[in-house]
Design an enzyme around this catalytic site. Structure first.
Site, PDB file in Angstrom:
ATOM      1  N   LYS A  13      45.691  38.987  -4.769  1.00 58.79           N
ATOM      2  CA  LYS A  13      47.112  38.624  -4.953  1.00 58.79           C
ATOM      3  C   LYS A  13      47.717  39.417  -6.120  1.00 58.79           C
ATOM      4  O   LYS A  13      48.768  40.037  -5.980  1.00 58.79           O
ATOM      5  CB  LYS A  13      47.267  37.117  -5.230  1.00 58.79           C
ATOM      6  CG  LYS A  13      46.721  36.224  -4.133  1.00 58.79           C
ATOM      7  CD  LYS A  13      46.922  34.750  -4.444  1.00 58.79           C
ATOM      8  CE  LYS A  13      46.164  34.237  -5.642  1.00 58.79           C
ATOM      9  NZ  LYS A  13      44.689  34.326  -5.544  1.00 58.79           N
ATOM     10  N   ARG A  88      50.344  25.511  -5.966  1.00 59.23           N
ATOM     11  CA  ARG A  88      48.928  25.477  -5.636  1.00 59.23           C
ATOM     12  C   ARG A  88      48.497  24.148  -5.010  1.00 59.23           C
ATOM     13  O   ARG A  88      47.310  23.916  -4.793  1.00 59.23           O
ATOM     14  CB  ARG A  88      48.130  25.673  -6.904  1.00 59.23           C
ATOM     15  CG  ARG A  88      47.193  26.856  -6.798  1.00 59.23           C
ATOM     16  CD  ARG A  88      46.730  27.165  -8.143  1.00 59.23           C
ATOM     17  NE  ARG A  88      45.588  27.970  -8.220  1.00 59.23           N
ATOM     18  CZ  ARG A  88      45.640  29.222  -8.670  1.00 59.23           C
ATOM     19  NH1 ARG A  88      46.768  29.803  -8.900  1.00 59.23           N
ATOM     20  NH2 ARG A  88      44.527  29.857  -8.848  1.00 59.23           N
ATOM     21  N   ARG A 127      35.267  41.647 -11.397  1.00 64.69           N
ATOM     22  CA  ARG A 127      36.560  41.971 -12.021  1.00 64.69           C
ATOM     23  C   ARG A 127      36.419  42.132 -13.539  1.00 64.69           C
ATOM     24  O   ARG A 127      35.724  41.376 -14.197  1.00 64.69           O
ATOM     25  CB  ARG A 127      37.565  40.848 -11.721  1.00 64.69           C
ATOM     26  CG  ARG A 127      38.881  41.025 -12.480  1.00 64.69           C
ATOM     27  CD  ARG A 127      39.986  40.126 -11.995  1.00 64.69           C
ATOM     28  NE  ARG A 127      39.546  38.764 -11.774  1.00 64.69           N
ATOM     29  CZ  ARG A 127      40.193  37.893 -11.000  1.00 64.69           C
ATOM     30  NH1 ARG A 127      41.293  38.256 -10.387  1.00 64.69           N
ATOM     31  NH2 ARG A 127      39.733  36.669 -10.847  1.00 64.69           N
ATOM     32  N   ARG A 162      37.011  37.777 -17.412  1.00 67.75           N
ATOM     33  CA  ARG A 162      37.679  36.474 -17.585  1.00 67.75           C
ATOM     34  C   ARG A 162      36.633  35.380 -17.655  1.00 67.75           C
ATOM     35  O   ARG A 162      35.645  35.424 -16.915  1.00 67.75           O
ATOM     36  CB  ARG A 162      38.611  36.220 -16.375  1.00 67.75           C
ATOM     37  CG  ARG A 162      40.038  36.638 -16.619  1.00 67.75           C
ATOM     38  CD  ARG A 162      40.893  36.605 -15.384  1.00 67.75           C
ATOM     39  NE  ARG A 162      40.820  35.385 -14.586  1.00 67.75           N
ATOM     40  CZ  ARG A 162      41.528  35.198 -13.476  1.00 67.75           C
ATOM     41  NH1 ARG A 162      42.363  36.132 -13.051  1.00 67.75           N
ATOM     42  NH2 ARG A 162      41.415  34.081 -12.787  1.00 67.75           N
ATOM     43  N   ARG A 173      35.968  27.097  -8.059  1.00 70.47           N
ATOM     44  CA  ARG A 173      37.332  27.591  -7.832  1.00 70.47           C
ATOM     45  C   ARG A 173      37.637  27.690  -6.339  1.00 70.47           C
ATOM     46  O   ARG A 173      38.748  27.394  -5.903  1.00 70.47           O
ATOM     47  CB  ARG A 173      37.518  28.955  -8.516  1.00 70.47           C
ATOM     48  CG  ARG A 173      37.628  28.815 -10.030  1.00 70.47           C
ATOM     49  CD  ARG A 173      37.614  30.149 -10.736  1.00 70.47           C
ATOM     50  NE  ARG A 173      38.715  31.010 -10.365  1.00 70.47           N
ATOM     51  CZ  ARG A 173      38.737  32.319 -10.572  1.00 70.47           C
ATOM     52  NH1 ARG A 173      37.716  32.914 -11.144  1.00 70.47           N
ATOM     53  NH2 ARG A 173      39.778  33.015 -10.211  1.00 70.47           N
TER      54      ARG A 173
HETATM   55  P1  AP5 Z   1      42.909  40.246  -7.959  1.00 74.68           P
HETATM   56  O1  AP5 Z   1      44.068  41.016  -7.448  1.00 74.68           O
HETATM   57  O2  AP5 Z   1      42.780  40.092  -9.435  1.00 74.68           O
HETATM   58  O3  AP5 Z   1      42.769  38.854  -7.188  1.00 74.68           O
HETATM   59  P2  AP5 Z   1      43.640  37.517  -7.241  1.00 74.68           P
HETATM   60  O4  AP5 Z   1      43.847  37.070  -5.842  1.00 74.68           O
HETATM   61  O5  AP5 Z   1      44.862  37.727  -8.088  1.00 74.68           O
HETATM   62  O6  AP5 Z   1      42.579  36.579  -7.924  1.00 74.68           O
HETATM   63  P3  AP5 Z   1      42.620  35.530  -9.107  1.00 74.68           P
HETATM   64  O7  AP5 Z   1      41.187  35.164  -9.368  1.00 74.68           O
HETATM   65  O8  AP5 Z   1      43.400  36.035 -10.298  1.00 74.68           O
HETATM   66  O9  AP5 Z   1      43.347  34.356  -8.472  1.00 74.68           O
HETATM   67  P4  AP5 Z   1      43.248  32.915  -8.864  1.00 74.68           P
HETATM   68  O10 AP5 Z   1      44.265  32.373  -7.958  1.00 74.68           O
HETATM   69  O11 AP5 Z   1      41.951  32.243  -8.814  1.00 74.68           O
HETATM   70  O12 AP5 Z   1      43.512  32.928 -10.442  1.00 74.68           O
HETATM   71  P5  AP5 Z   1      44.795  32.679 -11.325  1.00 74.68           P
HETATM   72  O13 AP5 Z   1      44.784  33.686 -12.375  1.00 74.68           O
HETATM   73  O14 AP5 Z   1      46.009  32.498 -10.481  1.00 74.68           O
HETATM   74  O15 AP5 Z   1      41.582  40.973  -7.393  1.00 74.68           O
HETATM   75  C1  AP5 Z   1      40.292  40.475  -7.698  1.00 74.68           C
HETATM   76  C2  AP5 Z   1      39.343  41.665  -7.948  1.00 74.68           C
HETATM   77  O16 AP5 Z   1      39.173  42.387  -6.724  1.00 74.68           O
HETATM   78  C3  AP5 Z   1      39.857  42.679  -8.979  1.00 74.68           C
HETATM   79  O17 AP5 Z   1      38.786  43.158  -9.722  1.00 74.68           O
HETATM   80  C4  AP5 Z   1      40.465  43.803  -8.127  1.00 74.68           C
HETATM   81  O18 AP5 Z   1      40.380  45.071  -8.769  1.00 74.68           O
HETATM   82  C5  AP5 Z   1      39.595  43.748  -6.875  1.00 74.68           C
HETATM   83  N1  AP5 Z   1      40.322  44.091  -5.655  1.00 74.68           N
HETATM   84  C6  AP5 Z   1      41.610  43.770  -5.343  1.00 74.68           C
HETATM   85  N2  AP5 Z   1      41.922  44.238  -4.118  1.00 74.68           N
HETATM   86  C7  AP5 Z   1      40.802  44.848  -3.637  1.00 74.68           C
HETATM   87  C8  AP5 Z   1      40.472  45.508  -2.429  1.00 74.68           C
HETATM   88  N3  AP5 Z   1      41.356  45.642  -1.424  1.00 74.68           N
HETATM   89  N4  AP5 Z   1      39.223  45.994  -2.270  1.00 74.68           N
HETATM   90  C9  AP5 Z   1      38.299  45.865  -3.264  1.00 74.68           C
HETATM   91  N5  AP5 Z   1      38.550  45.258  -4.435  1.00 74.68           N
HETATM   92  C10 AP5 Z   1      39.789  44.741  -4.627  1.00 74.68           C
HETATM   93  O19 AP5 Z   1      44.483  31.211 -11.916  1.00 74.68           O
HETATM   94  C11 AP5 Z   1      43.487  31.012 -12.908  1.00 74.68           C
HETATM   95  C12 AP5 Z   1      43.451  29.536 -13.289  1.00 74.68           C
HETATM   96  O20 AP5 Z   1      44.719  29.101 -13.840  1.00 74.68           O
HETATM   97  C13 AP5 Z   1      43.195  28.537 -12.139  1.00 74.68           C
HETATM   98  O21 AP5 Z   1      41.811  28.388 -11.858  1.00 74.68           O
HETATM   99  C14 AP5 Z   1      43.813  27.240 -12.721  1.00 74.68           C
HETATM  100  O22 AP5 Z   1      42.963  26.650 -13.667  1.00 74.68           O
HETATM  101  C15 AP5 Z   1      45.049  27.764 -13.443  1.00 74.68           C
HETATM  102  N6  AP5 Z   1      46.244  27.788 -12.573  1.00 74.68           N
HETATM  103  C16 AP5 Z   1      46.923  28.893 -12.150  1.00 74.68           C
HETATM  104  N7  AP5 Z   1      47.975  28.533 -11.384  1.00 74.68           N
HETATM  105  C17 AP5 Z   1      47.964  27.179 -11.321  1.00 74.68           C
HETATM  106  C18 AP5 Z   1      48.794  26.229 -10.661  1.00 74.68           C
HETATM  107  N8  AP5 Z   1      49.855  26.593  -9.906  1.00 74.68           N
HETATM  108  N9  AP5 Z   1      48.490  24.919 -10.798  1.00 74.68           N
HETATM  109  C19 AP5 Z   1      47.458  24.514 -11.574  1.00 74.68           C
HETATM  110  N10 AP5 Z   1      46.621  25.364 -12.208  1.00 74.68           N
HETATM  111  C20 AP5 Z   1      46.879  26.690 -12.101  1.00 74.68           C
END
Ligand code: AP5
Length: 221
Positions: A13, A88, A127, A162, A173
């Protein structure tokens, strides 16, 4: 255009949203980035969020709802936005609906990035991120390594993993995603604004697919 991204942790994402924000000149609002900034600064929001994030659990709804209410009604979002990570769960989705109704800015499309679980773990644990707040570049030890493997190509800051990207937390997660967030796929499908994009493959090919998908979306006034 007002776009929302859904997808499990590690689906890409953040990667796709950053490219799209540049291409379309739209603000990218990532709940995870906003929360990590808040934690790093030690603000009250950060203090409230830290413990939940370290356990891979959802931060309480009111923290996120307040955070997004303020931003979505700001001038930066008046021409559209890209939402990543919020909402979420159903309560957050309903809160978002009311916020957007109030400012007369309904979502045009919800992109569901789809990737099987067995590929997510490798993406998450490999990552590495740049902790420099004004950079935040994301790398992957196999798929998108930094040139010297250790420092950000853009700003030279030492890369970090991270704290929630450790293998032991990934299962939790994914469970949290499946229990709370996956039901939103149905919610937005029922609202007739859902489009699914296959997130398995090369970053640029996925982006091309995304642009093609968005070109068929009609933008609401
Ligand atoms: P990346 O693009 O970083 O993936 P992502 O989908 O953004 O993954 P996240 O882990 O950041 O999502 P998340 O939803 O768990 O975490 P968030 O930060 O929102 O890609 C991942 C890796 O793959 C990278 O290394 C990239 O280089 C690689 N990659 C990408 N595309 C690729 C491809 N095509 N091929 C190969 N490799 C590739 O949330 C973190 C925490 O915050 C949550 O756990 C929660 O505690 C809190 N939180 C956030 N939002 C909320 C909410 N709305 N409500 C409550 N708690 C929340």
């Amino acid at each position: 255009m007002r776009i929302l991204f859904l997808g499990p942790p590690g689906a890409g994402k953040g990667t796709q949203c950053k490219k799209l924000a540049q291409e379309k000149h739209l603000p990218h609002l990532s709940s995870g980035d906003l929360l990590r900034d808040a934690v790093a600064s030690g603000s009250p929001v950060g203090q409230a969020a830290k413990g939940y994030m370290e356990k891979g659990q959802l931060v309480p709804d009111h923290v996120l709802i307040d955070m997004f209410k303020e931003r979505l009604s700001g001038k930066a979002c008046s021409q559209g936005f890209i939402l990543d990570g919020f909402p979420r769960n159903l309560a957050q989705a309903e809160a978002l609906d009311s916020m957007l109704k109030e400012i007369k800015a309904p979502l045009d499309v919800v992109i569901n990035l789809q990737l099987p679980d067995h590929l997510l773990t490798e993406r998450i644990t490999g990552r590495r991120t740049c902790p420099n707040k004004s950079c935040n570049e994301v790398y992957h030890i196999t798929f998108h390594p930094a040139k010297d493997g250790k420092h950000c190509d853009k700003c030279g800051t030492e890369l970090v993993q991270r704290s929630d990207d450790k293998e032991e937390l990934v299962k939790e997660r994914l469970k949290v995603y499946n229990d709370n967030t996956a039901p939103l796929i149905r919610y937005y499908d029922d609202a007739l604004i859902l489009r699914t994009v296959d997130a398995n493959g090369n970053e640029n090919d996925i982006f091309a697919d995304l642009i093609k998908t968005l070109s068929s979306v009609s933008v609401k006034a």
